[in-house]
Design a protein around this motif. Structure first.
Motif, PDB file in Angstrom:
ATOM      1  N   ARG A 187       0.959  -1.549   0.239  1.00 23.22           N
ATOM      2  CA  ARG A 187       0.279  -0.130   0.020  1.00 23.22           C
ATOM      3  C   ARG A 187       0.882   0.907  -0.019  1.00 23.22           C
ATOM      4  O   ARG A 187       0.589   2.429  -0.432  1.00 23.22           O
ATOM      5  N   GLU A 188       2.088   1.337   0.503  1.00 24.56           N
ATOM      6  CA  GLU A 188       3.216   2.351   0.784  1.00 24.56           C
ATOM      7  C   GLU A 188       3.094   2.721  -0.055  1.00 24.56           C
ATOM      8  O   GLU A 188       3.714   3.836  -0.905  1.00 24.56           O
ATOM      9  N   ALA A 189       4.026   1.421  -1.341  1.00 26.68           N
ATOM     10  CA  ALA A 189       4.791   1.715  -2.504  1.00 26.68           C
ATOM     11  C   ALA A 189       3.419   2.361  -3.639  1.00 26.68           C
ATOM     12  O   ALA A 189       4.377   2.840  -4.699  1.00 26.68           O
ATOM     13  N   ARG A 190       2.483   1.371  -3.551  1.00 26.81           N
ATOM     14  CA  ARG A 190       1.847   2.459  -4.173  1.00 26.81           C
ATOM     15  C   ARG A 190       1.299   3.680  -4.371  1.00 26.81           C
ATOM     16  O   ARG A 190       1.293   4.979  -5.328  1.00 26.81           O
ATOM     17  N   LYS A 191       0.991   3.898  -2.880  1.00 31.29           N
ATOM     18  CA  LYS A 191       1.138   5.916  -2.124  1.00 31.29           C
ATOM     19  C   LYS A 191       2.108   7.337  -3.101  1.00 31.29           C
ATOM     20  O   LYS A 191       2.158   7.734  -3.314  1.00 31.29           O
ATOM     21  N   THR A 192       3.677   5.842  -2.933  1.00 29.60           N
ATOM     22  CA  THR A 192       5.134   6.953  -2.816  1.00 29.60           C
ATOM     23  C   THR A 192       4.914   6.696  -4.666  1.00 29.60           C
ATOM     24  O   THR A 192       5.631   7.586  -5.177  1.00 29.60           O
ATOM     25  N   GLY A 193       4.185   5.314  -5.020  1.00 25.90           N
ATOM     26  CA  GLY A 193       5.418   5.468  -6.644  1.00 25.90           C
ATOM     27  C   GLY A 193       3.763   5.094  -8.010  1.00 25.90           C
ATOM     28  O   GLY A 193       3.805   6.259  -7.851  1.00 25.90           O
TER      29      GLY A 193
END
Length: 98
Positions: A92-98
């Motif tokens: 989820r964090e990877a989708r938000k930042t990337g």
């Protein structure tokens, strides 16, 4: 009952009977205090027969180990769920930042 306590009880009974022949008040005092002493002597004769601190701690450690081993499956399942949740948060964090 230990032999020492039995001998003390016999002496107490004889002293009580002898004291009652002399004076009833003296006999009742010997009866009361001697009886207390015989009971205390009986309780004290078994004082050192209990388990030691080390023996009790070893038994507790054994019980803790058994419980720990019995719950190993539950801990593995919880660890698996925690790892899956951690991976979902990372994704989820990877989708938000990337």
């Amino acid at each position: 009952m230990s032999k020492r306590v039995q001998i003390g009880a016999v002496v107490w009974v004889l002293a009580t009977v002898g004291a009652f022949f002399l004076d009833p008040i003296l006999g009742s005092a010997v009866l009361l205090f001697g009886g207390v002493l015989v009971v205390v002597g009986h309780l004290a004769s078994h004082w050192g027969e209990g388990t030691t601190f080390e023996e009790r701690e070893m038994a507790r450690a054994r019980r803790r180990k058994d419980r720990y081993q019995a719950n190993a499956g539950k801990r593995a399942k919880d660890r698996e769920r925690w790892e899956a949740g951690k991976a979902r948060r990372a994704a989820r964090e990877a989708r938000k930042t990337g």
